[in-house]
Scaffold this motif. Sequence first.
Motif, PDB file in Angstrom:
ATOM      1  N   CYS A  34      13.291 -21.450  42.300  1.00  0.00           N
ATOM      2  CA  CYS A  34      14.407 -22.384  42.387  1.00  0.00           C
ATOM      3  C   CYS A  34      14.153 -23.584  41.487  1.00  0.00           C
ATOM      4  O   CYS A  34      13.058 -24.115  41.439  1.00  0.00           O
ATOM      5  N   VAL A  35      15.209 -23.982  40.775  1.00  0.00           N
ATOM      6  CA  VAL A  35      15.084 -25.135  39.889  1.00  0.00           C
ATOM      7  C   VAL A  35      15.914 -26.262  40.466  1.00  0.00           C
ATOM      8  O   VAL A  35      17.045 -26.055  40.883  1.00  0.00           O
ATOM      9  N   GLU A  36      15.350 -27.446  40.497  1.00  0.00           N
ATOM     10  CA  GLU A  36      16.088 -28.597  40.990  1.00  0.00           C
ATOM     11  C   GLU A  36      16.347 -29.525  39.818  1.00  0.00           C
ATOM     12  O   GLU A  36      15.412 -29.910  39.107  1.00  0.00           O
ATOM     13  N   LEU A  53      10.522 -27.312  38.669  1.00  0.00           N
ATOM     14  CA  LEU A  53      10.443 -25.856  38.700  1.00  0.00           C
ATOM     15  C   LEU A  53       9.110 -25.521  39.341  1.00  0.00           C
ATOM     16  O   LEU A  53       8.079 -25.622  38.717  1.00  0.00           O
TER      17      LEU A  53
END
Lengths: 174, 285
Positions: A34-36, A53
């Motif tokens: 998941c990328v924020e 990441l």
Amino acid sequence: MASVTLSEAEKVYIVHGVQEDLRVDGRGCEDYRCVEVETDVVSNTSGSARVKLGHTDILVGVKAEMGTPKLEKPNEGYLEFFVDCSASATPEFEGRGGDDLGTEIANTLYRIFNNKSSVDLKTLCISPREHCWVLYVDVLTGKRVGKVLHASLQSVVHKEESLGPKRQKVGFLG
Amino acid sequence: MAMEMRLPVARKPLSERLGRDTKKHLVVPGDTITTDTGFMRGHGTYMGEEKLIASVAGSVERVNKLICVKALKTRYIGEVGDIVVGRITEVQQKRWKVETNSRLDSVLLLSSMNLPGGELRRRSAEDELAMRGFLQEGDLISAEVQAVFSDGAVSLHTRSLKYGKLGQGVLVQVSPSLVKRQKTHFHDLPCGASVILGNNGFIWIYPTPEHKEEEAGGFIANLEVISRLRNCIISLVTQRMMLYDTSILYCYEASLPHQIKDILKPEIMEEIVMETRQRLLEQEG
């Protein structure tokens, strides 16, 4: 990048899993974590983005300034990259330790953005041979530096999108 | 190659989500715990200006007249009899240096190690030279704490068949304060994997040995079980739940409807751990 010591048996286990398209955390070989993404984090830049990441945390800021175009490309503006691998990422980057990795990443970014399909540099031109926009891109790495190149690519693209209307929409780089 | 991007969201405080009435007394270094002088000082506190002041960040625990502060994030502090999982960092003369997430590297003496064949004899010079053949740098071992030196360094031993070098599996590193103290730390879970909960926060997940005979079919299923367990443990740790065999098992069962890689997404993590928490409360009550 960050180094990990593993026993031989652990390595064999990981390789077996990868052969079955199963990583240790259950992802397939081509799955991303998941990328924020957070934009507009730095107030005194034209555009900025922060990308997380996994354990990697990257901050990118873009400042647009007036400059003269390069002699060999009078109708285009250009980008300047600077990557700072700070000691807050890992202790190995203390003092001059992070410089090598920083220059390597910066050079790769230069090569990647050096084509027409990423950023159309002609839009950065104001008047040929006299004035153009120069985009100074600064990348700061905090926390661990695993997928820096990847994360910084995404940051750069995001901040391009977060810049004002005078910037052209940029295609997404995977 | 599909990528999932998300925007950061402010985290909700835990007590709000659970609706808990009793709040833990949390302190940071320098906070006054009490001005009552009738208490005995425990770990994590010191006396200053006639007040009891906390020296670590954590929650205050009170047992009759003893007040201590249990730190939330701490290195492993060895106690005799603890089971630990460690990684060999150095091979020295007559001993190995083992990394166990404590302040100093732990020590495994050659004389505390079981020789292959189970012989009991004096360790000779040939044994010293063959040390690297037993354990190399990077190897993982399970051991028990034999003694604690005055500077806090821990001395380990593997003088039992259940300890020793670890084979194929996955290591998860968590905070030592989250591993619950129990009678046994070696658990064989019914899902097909076994787990060693080291007191130092190193958790080793590996396929249960009997399954090794049916290698072909069971192997991939084993990999998935182990990956799922690993993700469950990480989600329990992120939500600050104590780790023991029941909590890990309940979390595993709660995660079965989801895909393994989805367990690490924040919303699914919360959902699974909430379900685990409820089941554990039901079981207690």
